[in-house]
Scaffold this motif. Structure first.
Motif, PDB file in Angstrom:
ATOM      1  N   LEU A 149      -0.193 -58.159  32.491  1.00 36.86           N
ATOM      2  CA  LEU A 149       0.204 -58.111  31.085  1.00 36.86           C
ATOM      3  C   LEU A 149      -0.024 -59.476  30.456  1.00 36.86           C
ATOM      4  N   ASN A 150      -0.286 -59.466  29.148  1.00 39.45           N
ATOM      5  CA  ASN A 150      -0.341 -60.719  28.395  1.00 39.45           C
ATOM      6  C   ASN A 150       0.831 -60.733  27.425  1.00 39.45           C
ATOM      7  N   ASP A 153       0.654 -59.761  23.738  1.00 38.66           N
ATOM      8  CA  ASP A 153       0.608 -58.360  23.323  1.00 38.66           C
ATOM      9  C   ASP A 153       2.001 -57.778  23.062  1.00 38.66           C
ATOM     10  N   PHE A 154       3.037 -58.581  23.339  1.00 41.09           N
ATOM     11  CA  PHE A 154       4.408 -58.110  23.157  1.00 41.09           C
ATOM     12  C   PHE A 154       5.168 -58.999  22.162  1.00 41.09           C
ATOM     13  N   ASP A 159      -0.566 -67.261  24.783  1.00 44.16           N
ATOM     14  CA  ASP A 159      -1.505 -66.593  25.684  1.00 44.16           C
ATOM     15  C   ASP A 159      -0.998 -66.799  27.099  1.00 44.16           C
ATOM     16  N   GLN A 161      -0.685 -64.727  30.642  1.00 37.77           N
ATOM     17  CA  GLN A 161      -0.935 -63.557  31.473  1.00 37.77           C
ATOM     18  C   GLN A 161       0.012 -63.565  32.673  1.00 37.77           C
ATOM     19  N   THR A 180       2.873 -50.557  27.202  1.00 37.23           N
ATOM     20  CA  THR A 180       1.738 -50.768  26.306  1.00 37.23           C
ATOM     21  C   THR A 180       2.114 -51.809  25.257  1.00 37.23           C
ATOM     22  N   PRO A 181       1.128 -52.493  24.667  1.00 36.94           N
ATOM     23  CA  PRO A 181       1.436 -53.541  23.689  1.00 36.94           C
ATOM     24  C   PRO A 181       2.345 -53.051  22.570  1.00 36.94           C
ATOM     25  N   THR A 182       3.216 -53.926  22.139  1.00 37.11           N
ATOM     26  CA  THR A 182       4.176 -53.595  21.077  1.00 37.11           C
ATOM     27  C   THR A 182       3.757 -54.174  19.728  1.00 37.11           C
ATOM     28  N   THR A 184       0.255 -55.088  17.123  1.00 41.97           N
ATOM     29  CA  THR A 184      -1.178 -54.898  16.894  1.00 41.97           C
ATOM     30  C   THR A 184      -1.860 -56.214  16.545  1.00 41.97           C
ATOM     31  N   ASN A 185      -1.111 -57.150  15.974  1.00 41.04           N
ATOM     32  CA  ASN A 185      -1.631 -58.480  15.653  1.00 41.04           C
ATOM     33  C   ASN A 185      -0.763 -59.524  16.344  1.00 41.04           C
ATOM     34  N   HIS A 186      -1.408 -60.419  17.051  1.00 40.30           N
ATOM     35  CA  HIS A 186      -0.663 -61.457  17.761  1.00 40.30           C
ATOM     36  C   HIS A 186       0.050 -62.388  16.776  1.00 40.30           C
TER      37      HIS A 186
END
Length: 323
Positions: A149-150, A153-154, A159, A161, A180-182, A184-186
């Motif tokens: 996971l990165n 993405d949450f 950054d 991992q 799954t990512p929570t 859509t844009n970091h």
């Protein structure tokens, strides 16, 4: 989701435990060998049962409330990615990986969560551990999943991992799906820290935030045996410089109204982050108190698992256990 219990080992500043708490888990025991980390846990959650001890010396029979929990979680000290890595440490990191698996045998959780470096999942360097874990966990009636996971993405502005092992007893495992990512844009560093940077009247805070448009490099806590509080190796420092940050040391306070942000002047013209700001970049809430001196506080933060990732993992595990 409620009524789920967990034991957390190598708890550090409590990032993983906080995330699991948000996901509906209640700890019966938290363990860490570092005195500052234990004080951090107790300062934020006085009702948590915190034990200062090394996992390699931990005997669960002395703590019967650690048995038969729903989850054993372990945000273990990072192993080295290469066998030839120069290390000032004792090499306990790899022994702790096996100790976490053996502890699952001793306390019998319905699920096991191990979080570490991403190379743990796929590198030949750790093939031996993966084979050891597979054999032990299969023998105990677990199915398991390895994945990376990165944290970005949450919603964590970094950054970062993370290699993850989730093992769940066979009857519940089919219902498990990695989170799954929570977002859509970091979330960028500027977005995460602009309000903090403005808090003492720094006039250039908005201009700084406008150009700090990416996530941060991975925060590195460093070793107790060397170094002070800085933001990582040379490559990370160069990335921080593009974000307008002097990564060679941490600041004692947020810039005031008279600080002149002048990137053209080099390192001295850049802003320095405070320990509290690095905690925000690791996904800790502003009211989470990190105890100890500056270097010890930053080390706890850099080693922590980001709470939003812990929450996502906890929810995924809880969904399976409630199935």
């Amino acid at each position: 989701m409620s009524g789920l219990t967990f034991v957390d080992v190598c708890s550090g500043a409590g990032g993983l435990a906080l995330g699991l708490e948000r996901a509906g888990f209640e700890p019966t025991l938290l363990l860490d060998e570092d005195a500052d980390a234990c004080r951090t846990l107790q300062a934020n959650r006085p009702h948590w049962d915190v034990l200062q001890a090394n996992l390699l010396d931990f005997d669960p029979s002395d703590h019967p409330h650690s048995y038969d929990v729903d989850l054993l979680s372990a945000g273990l000290p990072r192993v080295k990615s290469h066998a030839t890595a120069v290390r000032a440490e004792s090499g306990d990191e790899e022994r702790l990986l096996k100790a976490a698996v053996y502890l699952a045998h001793a306390i019998g959780p319905r699920a096991l969560l191990v979080e570490n470096v991403p190379t743990l999942v796929h590198s030949d360097r750790f093939r031996g551990f993966r084979e050891f874990a597979r054999a032990e966990l299969k023998h105990l009636g677990y199915e398991f999943s390895w994945f990376v996971l990165n944290a970005a993405d949450f919603g964590v502005p970094q950054d970062r991992q993370q290699g993850v092992l989730v093992a769940i007893k066979e009857q519940w495992f089919p219902a498990f799906h990695p989170p799954t990512p929570t977002v859509t844009n970091h979330v960028s560093v500027g977005e995460a820290l602009e309000s903090s940077m403005r808090s003492r009247g720094w006039k250039d805070a908005g201009r700084w935030a406008t150009q700090a448009t990416t996530v941060a490099p991975t925060l590195v806590g460093g070793s107790k045996n060397r170094g002070g509080a800085d933001l990582g190796p040379a490559g990370s420092k160069r990335k921080w410089q593009t974000l307008g940050v002097n990564a060679h040391s941490l600041g004692d306070e947020i810039p005031g109204p008279d600080f002149a942000w002048a990137p053209d002047l080099g390192r001295d013209g850049l802003v320095r982050l405070t320990v509290e700001q690095t905690a925000l970049l690791q996904g800790f809430p502003p009211d989470w108190e990190i105890t100890g001196r500056k270097t010890a506080r930053y080390r706890q933060i850099g080693h922590a698992s980001p709470p939003p990732v812990g929450e996502a993992l906890g929810r995924a595990i809880a969904d399976a256990l409630h199935s």
